[in-house]
Design a protein around this motif. Structure first.
Motif, PDB file in Angstrom:
ATOM      1  N   ILE A 186       1.765  -6.641   0.751  1.00 26.39           N
ATOM      2  CA  ILE A 186       0.806  -5.630   1.201  1.00 26.39           C
ATOM      3  C   ILE A 186      -0.557  -6.269   1.385  1.00 26.39           C
ATOM      4  O   ILE A 186      -1.171  -6.721   0.419  1.00 26.39           O
ATOM      5  CB  ILE A 186       0.726  -4.469   0.180  1.00 26.39           C
ATOM      6  CG1 ILE A 186       2.086  -3.764   0.089  1.00 26.39           C
ATOM      7  CG2 ILE A 186      -0.365  -3.478   0.575  1.00 26.39           C
ATOM      8  CD1 ILE A 186       2.171  -2.705  -0.988  1.00 26.39           C
ATOM      9  N   ARG A 187      -1.042  -6.314   2.613  1.00 30.27           N
ATOM     10  CA  ARG A 187      -2.324  -6.958   2.904  1.00 30.27           C
ATOM     11  C   ARG A 187      -3.277  -6.070   3.696  1.00 30.27           C
ATOM     12  O   ARG A 187      -4.432  -6.439   3.901  1.00 30.27           O
ATOM     13  CB  ARG A 187      -2.088  -8.267   3.650  1.00 30.27           C
ATOM     14  CG  ARG A 187      -1.134  -9.185   2.892  1.00 30.27           C
ATOM     15  CD  ARG A 187      -0.947 -10.520   3.531  1.00 30.27           C
ATOM     16  NE  ARG A 187       0.125 -11.269   2.874  1.00 30.27           N
ATOM     17  CZ  ARG A 187       0.111 -12.572   2.645  1.00 30.27           C
ATOM     18  NH1 ARG A 187      -0.928 -13.289   3.015  1.00 30.27           N
ATOM     19  NH2 ARG A 187       1.127 -13.175   2.062  1.00 30.27           N
ATOM     20  N   THR A 188      -2.808  -4.921   4.165  1.00 31.79           N
ATOM     21  CA  THR A 188      -3.650  -3.975   4.889  1.00 31.79           C
ATOM     22  C   THR A 188      -3.296  -2.560   4.447  1.00 31.79           C
ATOM     23  O   THR A 188      -2.280  -2.333   3.772  1.00 31.79           O
ATOM     24  CB  THR A 188      -3.446  -4.073   6.409  1.00 31.79           C
ATOM     25  OG1 THR A 188      -2.131  -3.585   6.740  1.00 31.79           O
ATOM     26  CG2 THR A 188      -3.585  -5.516   6.908  1.00 31.79           C
ATOM     27  N   THR A 192      -6.622 -10.451   2.566  1.00 30.19           N
ATOM     28  CA  THR A 192      -6.357  -9.674   1.349  1.00 30.19           C
ATOM     29  C   THR A 192      -6.382  -8.182   1.648  1.00 30.19           C
ATOM     30  O   THR A 192      -7.067  -7.721   2.571  1.00 30.19           O
ATOM     31  CB  THR A 192      -7.400  -9.955   0.252  1.00 30.19           C
ATOM     32  OG1 THR A 192      -8.681  -9.486   0.686  1.00 30.19           O
ATOM     33  CG2 THR A 192      -7.470 -11.444  -0.070  1.00 30.19           C
ATOM     34  N   PHE A 193      -5.667  -7.421   0.827  1.00 27.92           N
ATOM     35  CA  PHE A 193      -5.689  -5.969   0.922  1.00 27.92           C
ATOM     36  C   PHE A 193      -7.101  -5.447   0.694  1.00 27.92           C
ATOM     37  O   PHE A 193      -7.573  -4.554   1.412  1.00 27.92           O
ATOM     38  CB  PHE A 193      -4.728  -5.376  -0.109  1.00 27.92           C
ATOM     39  CG  PHE A 193      -4.791  -3.876  -0.206  1.00 27.92           C
ATOM     40  CD1 PHE A 193      -4.210  -3.075   0.761  1.00 27.92           C
ATOM     41  CD2 PHE A 193      -5.445  -3.273  -1.268  1.00 27.92           C
ATOM     42  CE1 PHE A 193      -4.281  -1.688   0.674  1.00 27.92           C
ATOM     43  CE2 PHE A 193      -5.519  -1.897  -1.364  1.00 27.92           C
ATOM     44  CZ  PHE A 193      -4.931  -1.100  -0.391  1.00 27.92           C
ATOM     45  N   THR A 194      -7.792  -6.012  -0.296  1.00 29.34           N
ATOM     46  CA  THR A 194      -9.157  -5.566  -0.597  1.00 29.34           C
ATOM     47  C   THR A 194     -10.075  -5.754   0.595  1.00 29.34           C
ATOM     48  O   THR A 194     -10.867  -4.869   0.942  1.00 29.34           O
ATOM     49  CB  THR A 194      -9.708  -6.338  -1.811  1.00 29.34           C
ATOM     50  OG1 THR A 194      -8.901  -6.029  -2.956  1.00 29.34           O
ATOM     51  CG2 THR A 194     -11.154  -5.959  -2.097  1.00 29.34           C
ATOM     52  N   LEU A 235     -10.291  -0.334  -5.512  1.00 28.36           N
ATOM     53  CA  LEU A 235     -10.535  -1.388  -4.529  1.00 28.36           C
ATOM     54  C   LEU A 235      -9.298  -2.238  -4.271  1.00 28.36           C
ATOM     55  O   LEU A 235      -9.147  -2.799  -3.175  1.00 28.36           O
ATOM     56  CB  LEU A 235     -11.674  -2.277  -5.022  1.00 28.36           C
ATOM     57  CG  LEU A 235     -12.446  -3.126  -4.011  1.00 28.36           C
ATOM     58  CD1 LEU A 235     -13.131  -2.236  -2.984  1.00 28.36           C
ATOM     59  CD2 LEU A 235     -13.465  -3.992  -4.748  1.00 28.36           C
ATOM     60  N   THR A 236      -8.422  -2.355  -5.265  1.00 25.80           N
ATOM     61  CA  THR A 236      -7.333  -3.318  -5.160  1.00 25.80           C
ATOM     62  C   THR A 236      -5.934  -2.729  -5.306  1.00 25.80           C
ATOM     63  O   THR A 236      -4.967  -3.369  -4.916  1.00 25.80           O
ATOM     64  CB  THR A 236      -7.487  -4.424  -6.229  1.00 25.80           C
ATOM     65  OG1 THR A 236      -7.372  -3.833  -7.542  1.00 25.80           O
ATOM     66  CG2 THR A 236      -8.830  -5.123  -6.109  1.00 25.80           C
ATOM     67  N   TRP A 237      -5.817  -1.528  -5.883  1.00 24.18           N
ATOM     68  CA  TRP A 237      -4.482  -0.956  -6.079  1.00 24.18           C
ATOM     69  C   TRP A 237      -4.028  -0.209  -4.832  1.00 24.18           C
ATOM     70  O   TRP A 237      -4.827   0.416  -4.129  1.00 24.18           O
ATOM     71  CB  TRP A 237      -4.481   0.015  -7.250  1.00 24.18           C
ATOM     72  CG  TRP A 237      -4.556  -0.615  -8.606  1.00 24.18           C
ATOM     73  CD1 TRP A 237      -5.214  -1.751  -8.945  1.00 24.18           C
ATOM     74  CD2 TRP A 237      -3.970  -0.118  -9.804  1.00 24.18           C
ATOM     75  NE1 TRP A 237      -5.077  -1.994 -10.281  1.00 24.18           N
ATOM     76  CE2 TRP A 237      -4.320  -1.007 -10.843  1.00 24.18           C
ATOM     77  CE3 TRP A 237      -3.193   1.007 -10.111  1.00 24.18           C
ATOM     78  CZ2 TRP A 237      -3.903  -0.823 -12.164  1.00 24.18           C
ATOM     79  CZ3 TRP A 237      -2.791   1.199 -11.423  1.00 24.18           C
ATOM     80  CH2 TRP A 237      -3.132   0.289 -12.438  1.00 24.18           C
ATOM     81  N   TYR A 238      -2.733  -0.263  -4.572  1.00 26.60           N
ATOM     82  CA  TYR A 238      -2.115   0.522  -3.497  1.00 26.60           C
ATOM     83  C   TYR A 238      -1.087   1.418  -4.165  1.00 26.60           C
ATOM     84  O   TYR A 238      -0.222   0.979  -4.900  1.00 26.60           O
ATOM     85  CB  TYR A 238      -1.467  -0.405  -2.466  1.00 26.60           C
ATOM     86  CG  TYR A 238      -0.919  -1.679  -3.056  1.00 26.60           C
ATOM     87  CD1 TYR A 238       0.331  -1.718  -3.657  1.00 26.60           C
ATOM     88  CD2 TYR A 238      -1.678  -2.838  -3.071  1.00 26.60           C
ATOM     89  CE1 TYR A 238       0.822  -2.865  -4.244  1.00 26.60           C
ATOM     90  CE2 TYR A 238      -1.195  -4.010  -3.651  1.00 26.60           C
ATOM     91  CZ  TYR A 238       0.058  -4.011  -4.237  1.00 26.60           C
ATOM     92  OH  TYR A 238       0.538  -5.156  -4.839  1.00 26.60           O
TER      93      TYR A 238
END
Length: 250
Positions: free
Chosen positions: A102-104, A162-164, A229-232
């Motif tokens: 997961i990056r977006t 990064t996802f963030t 900010l960082t969890w999905y």
């Protein structure tokens, strides 16, 4: 059979009754969808607060023997969060392992739906709510350039791919280290490209009003929840509703 985000065939039975998650975000996603399905989680899995499952150490050092002993039908993992040797050891022990990548934001919505389907779960209402919340976020009227530290001593920050970084870009905040070849590079606060914001999360390093902003004089700092900010997962809804104001108010 299921196919994970890396294109790997995962031999999952038609009925899944025992899941181990070695990623906090995935833990929250599974727990919010099917309470009681999780039998093992990491020490860093803090949500939901009433989580009742065996603890199997961290994302980078899971207790493989303890996981195998839990007899999971499936272990859910992440390409960035977890180490290949640990996942290979689980597979060698006969455990089915499903890996997300997961990056977006779009990655998050699709990947979570596929991961839950691999757990033999239907698409949950919270995922629809999260996707709708992000669709409702207006296009920012102005963009900001930010540094996003994640550690100090040494200083480290969010870098490329990064996802963030993708989440912040959707909110009108461009990462000044977004072109760095490393995903989480070390940096010198005195040698940063021009920026007008420092985004300081409370995890993995706990930045506070007294610990962090002083390193970035002359620019405002936004102290934000690292989880948002960082969890999905279910936290995506809260992130869409609270981060825009937190990032553009300073």
């Amino acid at each position: 059979m299921a196919v994970d985000d890396l294109g790997t065939d995962v031999d999952v039975s038609d009925t899944v009754g025992r899941v181990v998650s070695i990623v906090p975000s995935l833990t929250e996603a599974v727990a919010a969808t099917a309470p009681g399905l999780l039998v093992g989680v990491t020490d860093w899995c803090t949500h939901p607060g009433d989580l009742d499952a065996a603890r199997i150490r961290g994302t980078k050092n899971p207790d493989v023997d303890a996981i195998v002993a839990l007899r999971p039908d499936l272990v859910v993992a992440n390409q960035e969060e977890n180490r290949v040797p640990d996942l290979d050891a689980l597979r060698a022990a006969g455990v089915a392992v499903y890996v997300t990548d997961i990056r977006t934001l779009d990655d998050a919505f699709g990947s979570l739906a596929r991961m839950l389907a691999a757990c033999r779960l239907g698409r949950p209402a919270w995922l629809d709510e999260a996707e709708a919340a992000w669709a409702a976020v207006p296009v920012p009227s102005r963009r900001r350039r930010a540094v996003i530290p994640i550690w100090r001593k040494p200083w480290m920050a969010v870098g490329s791919d990064t996802f963030t970084g993708a989440l912040l870009a959707r909110l009108g905040v461009d990462n000044v280290l977004g072109d760095d070849p490393e995903r989480y590079p070390k940096f010198d606060p005195a040698a940063l490209p021009a920026h007008d914001l420092a985004v300081l999360p409370d995890e993995p390093y706990l930045f506070t009003a007294d610990d962090g902003p002083e390193a970035f004089p002359g620019v405002p700092s936004a102290l934000v929840s690292g989880r948002l900010l960082t969890w999905y997962g279910p936290s995506l809804t809260e992130a869409a509703r609270t981060l825009p104001a937190a990032l553009h108010t300073p």
